[in-house]
Write an enzyme that holds these catalytic residues in place. Structure first.
Site, PDB file in Angstrom:
ATOM      1  N   ARG A   1       0.822  -1.214   0.000  1.00  0.00           N
ATOM      2  CA  ARG A   1       0.000   0.000   0.000  1.00  0.00           C
ATOM      3  C   ARG A   1       0.855   1.264   0.000  1.00  0.00           C
ATOM      4  NH1 ARG A   1      -0.413  -2.351   5.031  1.00  0.00           N
ATOM      5  NH2 ARG A   1       0.352  -1.146   6.830  1.00  0.00           N
ATOM      6  N   TYR A   2       2.140   1.127   0.318  1.00  0.00           N
ATOM      7  CA  TYR A   2       3.034   2.280   0.308  1.00  0.00           C
ATOM      8  C   TYR A   2       3.857   2.380  -0.980  1.00  0.00           C
ATOM      9  CZ  TYR A   2       1.972   2.249   5.299  1.00  0.00           C
ATOM     10  OH  TYR A   2       1.325   2.262   6.495  1.00  0.00           O
ATOM     11  N   ILE A   3       3.641   1.465  -1.888  1.00  0.00           N
ATOM     12  CA  ILE A   3       4.444   1.421  -3.112  1.00  0.00           C
ATOM     13  C   ILE A   3       3.620   1.993  -4.259  1.00  0.00           C
ATOM     14  CG2 ILE A   3       5.648  -0.065  -4.739  1.00  0.00           C
ATOM     15  CD1 ILE A   3       6.119  -2.023  -2.477  1.00  0.00           C
TER      16      ILE A   3
END
Length: 623
Positions: free
Chosen positions: A10-12
């Site tokens: 989700r942070y990529i």
């Protein structure tokens, strides 16, 4: 690089770079398919004009198939594609993002069966300190440090401390004990840790809907052909678009300049309007490259009055002339498609090749030719942290018999040479405890490149003759028995010595049996320097055909010898253990080699020399 896991998905965020937009994203030549709900279109495959598979590498496994494609350098891939288009030889070598040093002599073009050896880059900081700045492909700093610590725990190498200072770049400090230098540790680190890894490429790809095993050079050629084909499709689409623009611009100019739009004022029906425009354009059909369709007429009828009133004939001519120049240029590119593709690849290298220089150093000579790494034999660089012991009475040897006689320092990778009193030689893998036979003649660590020379005097049981031979061990197979002379119940060894070089030789005195009659000289002096070094299976040279009492070292010997002699008359007729006979070369003739008789020694004085030599000169075993 460090082995740490990536951030949560989700942070990529992934975005196409300008390079990816240029070589991957081309909607006009992409095959599209409906999405799962039919509301959108999605590409079946992207028309990639650059072999990303070779640049990034790939590894995977399927049912009965596996693939391992190593990464390669961006600029070198483009150069190889240009060579393939020009029909020049292609030789693409891998380049790893971690750097290191690579031996690509067996790369085999990246085909199955090839192999690449990659080493870490290490620098000597101090006498007892090494710094690792680049690691091999497929390893991380964590796995590399673990392999070094594991080798240290097993006694393969000696390390006192390891510091991992890796941040943006790799920096692993390896501290060595004061008894070990950096030069001595380098080969052991390559041999027993992940400082050197071996990679086996296996390029298995799907081509024409079938899995195929290809070489990297074959993939480069296929990629170059695919790039040329994709560029051809783009040029053809561009040419068609330019021709359509020229076609409508010309129609528009004629429609307005010739005032054909006025012919529709008298028409009352739509069909009549279309027919009137078609009739007005017929005199100019020959200047067009294709026929005028109803769709073209409909586009003309959609022109607004405001555009007609502001129409500039000069600007229209310039626009048409620009279309004609572009059409001519695209047709030239299509006529010389290979040259256009080469220029396209050169532009990619110019625009995106900066900062993508090779990171992995190749092992080459002064002329730039590939050379292999120096071969490291593990048994030579392993730390000798064990001692070989021998129990002569019970016939056992090994590094666990610490209460018995020590022989020499060793490691758990060494082999042991055993020569029995029956003349049978055998090489065995060292173990903590192994049976070598009771009262062996010779037990030592076996080294394949050893240049030691063996001097031996033995009696042939069949003929009763006494022979002398000088030989080297040569090549052997582990756990196979090699008889040094023909087996017979009456054969026995009278003298055995080992020398480090061929220049050192034993001088011996052969004492004949005192019971012999009519023999003037009872002592024969012999020097092994008179013999040439031969193979271990040779019969040797005849010393005497008479019965022998004993063989001892000649007095005042100038050489230090490692030797074993037999002086026990009570056991001289003991039968040796049977062994497989071997073929014998013919012995040296008497003309070539004649034993020297010590005529200056009378018979009585010769008996005085029968006194046993000192302990430094020989050791005695009972057979």
């Amino acid at each position: 690089m460090t082995g740490d896991s990536a951030a949560a998905p989700r942070y990529i965020e992934a975005r196409l770079t300008p390079f990816a937009l240029e070589v991957i994203f081309s909607p006009k030549i992409t095959t599209w398919a409906s999405s799962y709900d039919g509301r959108n279109k999605e590409p079946v495959t992207f028309p990639v004009k650059f072999p990303l598979l070779l640049a990034q590498g790939a590894e995977g496994i399927a049912v009965g198939l596996s693939t391992k494609i190593l990464p390669h350098n961006f600029n070198e891939i483009l150069d190889a594609m240009i060579d393939a288009l020009r029909k020049n030889p292609v030789n693409l070598l891998p380049d790893f993002p971690q750097g290191g040093i690579a031996d690509c002599t067996d790369y085999n073009g990246g085909a199955r069966g090839g192999r690449v050896r990659v080493r870490a880059r290490m620098e000597k900081v101090k006498k007892h300190l090494l710094k690792i700045t680049e690691i091999p492909f497929g390893t991380t700093t964590t796995s590399l440090i673990d392999s070094i610590l594991g080798a240290n725990d097993k006694g393969k190498i000696k390390v006192s401390k390891i510091e991992d200072n890796t941040a943006e770049k790799v920096e692993i400090m390896v501290h060595l004990p004061s008894t070990v230098s950096a030069e001595e540790s380098l080969p052991a680190l390559y041999a027993f840790t992940d400082c050197e890894v071996s990679l086996a490429p296996n390029a298995c790809v799907i081509q024409h809907n079938h899995p195929q095993f290809l070489s990297v050079n074959d993939l480069i050629k296929s990629s170059a052909e695919l790039t040329r084909e994709l560029l051809k499709q783009e040029l053809e689409i561009r040419l068609h678009e330019l021709q359509e623009k020229w076609h409508f611009a010309s129609l528009e100019k004629i429609f307005i300049e010739k005032r054909i739009y006025r012919d529709i004022e008298k028409e009352e029906t739509w069909d009549g309007v279309i027919s009137a425009v078609d009739k007005g354009l017929k005199p100019y059909i020959k200047i067009f490259h294709r026929e005028i369709t109803q769709d073209d007429i409909l586009r003309l009828l959609e022109i607004k009055i405001k555009r007609i009133s502001k129409f500039d004939s000069f600007r229209a001519d310039e626009l048409i002339k620009g279309f004609e120049d572009e059409i001519k240029e695209v047709e030239g590119h299509l006529a010389q498609l290979t040259r256009y593709t080469v220029r396209y690849l050169k532009d990619l290298k110019k625009n995106y090749g900066k900062g993508r220089e090779r990171k992995t150093e190749l092992s080459v000579d002064e002329n730039g030719n590939l050379i292999p790494f120096d071969k490291i034999v593990a048994s030579k660089v392993v730390v000798a942290n064990e001692t070989l012991y021998l129990n002569r009475k019970d016939g056992f040897a090994g590094y666990a018999l610490k209460k018995d006689e020590p022989i020499e320092k060793c490691s758990d990778l060494d082999d042991v040479l055993v020569i029995g009193k029956d003349g049978v030689m055998k090489v065995m893998k060292i173990a903590d405890k192994m049976f070598v036979g009771k009262t062996p003649l010779k037990v030592s660590i076996f080294r394949r490149d050893d240049q030691k020379v063996y001097n031996m005097v033995y009696r042939d049981g069949k003929s009763g003759r006494l022979y002398a031979k000088k030989f080297k061990i040569g090549g052997v197979t582990r756990d196979k028995e090699y008889p040094l002379f023909k087996t017979h119940s009456k054969s026995r060894i009278f003298f055995f010595a080992v020398h480090d070089t061929e220049k050192k030789n034993s001088r011996i005195l052969v004492h004949l049996d005192p019971e012999l009659k009519r023999i003037k000289e009872m002592v024969i002096e012999f020097d092994f320097a008179w013999l040439e070094v031969q193979g271990r299976s040779v019969k040797g040279s005849t010393l005497t055909a008479h019965k022998v009492d004993r063989v001892v070292n000649a007095p005042k010997s100038d050489e230090t010898e490692d030797e074993v002699t037999d002086e026990s008359p009570a056991t001289r007729d003991q039968a040796p253990k049977a062994a497989t006979p071997r073929e014998e070369p013919s012995p040296v003739s008497k003309e070539e080699l004649s034993p020297v008789v010590d005529k200056a020694v009378p018979k009585d004085e010769g008996k005085k020399t029968d006194s046993p030599p000192s302990a430094k000169e020989q050791a005695t075993f009972d057979f």
